[in-house]
Design a protein around this motif. Structure first.
Motif, short mmCIF file in Angstrom:
data_model
loop_
_atom_site.label_atom_id
_atom_site.label_comp_id
_atom_site.label_asym_id
_atom_site.label_seq_id
_atom_site.Cartn_x
_atom_site.Cartn_y
_atom_site.Cartn_z
N ARG A 142 0.85 -1.20 0.08
CA ARG A 142 -0.16 0.10 0.06
C ARG A 142 0.97 1.20 -0.06
NH1 ARG A 142 -3.05 -0.81 5.19
NH2 ARG A 142 -3.52 1.59 5.09
N GLU A 191 0.83 6.58 -7.10
CA GLU A 191 -0.23 7.31 -7.42
C GLU A 191 -0.07 8.76 -7.19
OE1 GLU A 191 -4.59 7.72 -5.40
OE2 GLU A 191 -3.67 5.74 -5.54
N ARG A 192 0.52 9.12 -6.26
CA ARG A 192 0.85 10.54 -5.94
C ARG A 192 2.05 10.95 -6.38
NH1 ARG A 192 -1.59 12.86 -1.13
NH2 ARG A 192 0.65 13.90 -0.97
N LEU A 229 0.74 3.85 -3.16
CA LEU A 229 0.11 5.10 -2.95
C LEU A 229 1.23 6.33 -3.31
CD1 LEU A 229 -2.00 7.14 -1.90
CD2 LEU A 229 -1.00 6.86 0.22
N TYR A 252 0.68 12.83 2.82
CA TYR A 252 1.10 11.60 2.13
C TYR A 252 0.58 10.30 3.35
CZ TYR A 252 3.27 7.07 1.07
OH TYR A 252 3.46 5.64 0.87
N ALA A 279 -2.94 10.27 3.77
CA ALA A 279 -3.56 9.34 2.97
C ALA A 279 -3.55 8.07 2.80
CB ALA A 279 -2.96 9.81 1.38
N LEU A 280 -2.49 7.50 3.53
CA LEU A 280 -2.27 5.94 4.00
C LEU A 280 -3.40 5.85 4.89
CD1 LEU A 280 1.42 5.32 4.34
CD2 LEU A 280 -0.25 4.26 2.73
#
Length: 563
Positions: free
Chosen positions: A143, A150-151, A147, A227, A230-231
């Motif tokens: 994960r 993705e970011r 992410l 960040y 968001a996790l």
């Protein structure tokens, strides 16, 4: 370079904290002569099936825990024993340095007290030290990586595109999501290297090596709060648990406290060097700080470290950190999470009578021509650290028949680890990080067959560190710098380190034969590791489910923790 006046009769202590034991080495400051050594095994070893240091509860699959007091015991026993072994007056010792396996990490209170030493958390597995080979956070690492891509997080490229399940953030996210009360209680999340320096000096520090390679500290900062949120919104405060001054390698963290002086037998006020990683500190001991000299520290696992001049992104490596090996260079790290452990597994569990030693298997394997066994193995018995960065992968042996004999399998396993190292070297070279020379350190250097296989497979000259205590000597070198005996680590390395270069050279005929086998290794590597068939991952899922169904466990997240 000469040492500072008056230090010719002075000594330093290096302490190497390994997977199963700690080793103390007393070295002379003037020339690195090793005058005394001692080893102290960890009383609880690696707790990977039951929590033996507490209530004996069963642990889930892929866990690996340790007891931090076992580390203190190394200071209490190995350091005094090493001084006695060398006949050294403790008053002659001017500094002490340590190295540790990484990422071996633990949760503590703000004063450094490990959570597992609190009575109410003694039986909670998540309160204990998570050893480097604790691989139960792979899903969390997946994960983190997804992410980050993705970011478009700028730091992910510095780690070859993937953060490992072994590292601080994956293990920290696992702690949060599986045991939230324990996560909330943890005011510090700290590498064991930094924790033991804290125990020695009474000063909390964070070394730039573990912070960079294992803590995602790049360009002066950790990953952003945005960040982390968001996790998991509750993970936003994670970097606050990493607080502590970031200090360069070779610097002085502080001096020995009165309590640590009693443990070690050294004078209170002795200089304590900043902590380091066992692999990275070995480069100084092997006089391999110049770019292009790759050091492979081979033991239970292998770590590959090399300095470079420019920053580069190498797919699947463990990190590029400025100053991570020595000041002024970009330090690159890669690794294999199972090497000596694989050979040991075969001897202990698979070799029949007559072949139940490494010596017997090596002698028989050495008589075989290259390729005569008809086998190729994948070296993933403990997952893959580089280049795939996936600890859910498992080992493979292809080509077995009723005619296959134990020494042939053993040789195939030796060769598999050499193929993995060749992949790493080629990845470095393709990314613009030259590897001109291979220098090997660690406990496997005495196996001449293995060393020659590595030279033949990699097609590079292979040198051997001139010390059987590479990490401990490297820590002693850093201690000499912290004590002011040398101006910097390269100067201390030139005087105190040692290496025998070009001990093994590739044989052209064997190298050509290995090229053919390596081509087959690459095909199997990509098929099972890069999406050709995910059968290894499916088998692990089935195994873990079966074990979970039969194990008697108390879910960590259900444990009540007093505030």
């Amino acid at each position: 370079m000469s040492v500072v006046s008056g230090t010719a009769d002075r000594y330093v202590v290096g302490v190497d904290f390994g997977t199963l034991s700690g080793r103390a080495l007393v070295a002379r400051v003037a020339d690195g002569a090793e005058v005394g050594t001692a080893v102290h095994p960890y009383r609880h070893g690696v707790m990977d099936s039951v929590l033996t240091a507490a209530d004996g509860r069963a642990l889930p699959a892929d866990w690996a825990l340790q007891d931090p007091d076992d580390y203190r015991d190394v200071l209490r026993h190995a350091v005094p024993a090493a001084l006695a072994d060398g006949g050294i007056d403790p008053r002659q010792v001017i500094g002490i340095g340590i190295d540790f396996t990484a990422c071996t990490v633990l949760p503590t209170l703000a004063d450094g007290t490990p959570l597992c030493e609190l009575p109410e958390l003694r039986d909670e597995p998540h309160a204990w030290v998570k050893l480097w080979k604790h691989h139960a956070a792979q899903s969390h690492a997946d994960r983190i990586n997804a992410l980050a891509h993705e970011r478009g997080e700028p730091w992910i490229g510095r780690y070859g595109g993937k953060i490992s399940a072994e590292w601080q953030y994956a293990k920290g996210l696992q702690l949060l999501e599986e045991a939230p009360p324990v996560y909330a209680r943890a005011q510090r999340w700290i590498e064991a290297a930094d924790w033991i320096v804290w125990q020695l000096s009474g000063v909390e520090t964070r070394n730039v090596c573990t912070a960079g390679y294992k803590g995602i500290h790049q360009d002066g900062r950790y990953p952003s709060t945005e960040y982390l949120t968001a996790l998991n919104p509750d993970f936003a405060d994670f970097t606050a648990k990493l607080d502590g001054p970031l200090v360069q390698l070779g610097d002085r963290a502080g001096t020995l406290t009165a309590e640590a002086a009693r443990w070690t037998g050294l004078p209170e006020g002795t200089a304590v060097a900043v902590g380091n990683v066992d692999a990275h500190v070995t480069a100084a001991a092997a006089q391999a700080l110049e770019p292009g000299r790759l050091v492979a520290i081979m033991g239970t696992s292998t770590c590959h470290v090399v300095n470079g001049i420019e920053p580069a992104e190498v797919a699947g490596m463990c990190g590029a950190v400025y100053g991570g090996i020595s000041a002024g260079s970009w330090g690159y790290e890669a690794g294999q999470s199972g090497v000596g452990d694989i050979f040991g597994w075969f001897v202990e569990h698979c070799a029949p009578a007559g072949y139940a030693t490494h010596e017997a298997l090596t002698e028989a394997a050495a008589a075989q021509p290259v390729g005569a066994h008809g086998l190729v193995a994948l070296d993933w018995w403990n997952g893959n650290r580089s280049l795939l960065v996936n600890h859910d992968l498992s080992g493979v042996i292809v080509g077995l028949t009723l005619a296959t004999r134990p020494p042939e399998v053993y040789r195939a396993l030796l060769e598999a680890t050499a193929y993995g190292t060749r992949m790493i070297i080629e990845a470095f070279a393709e990314a613009g990080v030259p590897v001109d020379e291979l220098i090997v350190a660690g406990g496997l250097t005495g196996n001449t067959l293995l060393m020659q296989i590595y030279a033949d497979v990699t097609r590079r000259p292979l040198g051997i560190i001139g010390s059987t205590q590479g990490p401990a000597l490297g820590s002693a070198i850093h201690a000499a710098v912290a004590a002011g005996a040398y101006p910097d680590v390269p100067a201390a390395s030139a005087a105190m380190g040692r290496v025998d270069r070009d001990v093994y050279r590739p044989d052209p005929d064997r190298a050509r034969a290995y090229d053919e086998l390596y081509a087959q290794y690459l095909r199997l590597h990509d098929h099972f590791g890069r999406g050709g068939d995910d059968v290894l991952l499916r088998l692990r899922t089935i195994r873990n489910a079966a074990r979970a169904a039969t194990a008697v466990e108390t879910p960590a997240a259900l444990v009540e923790v007093p505030a």
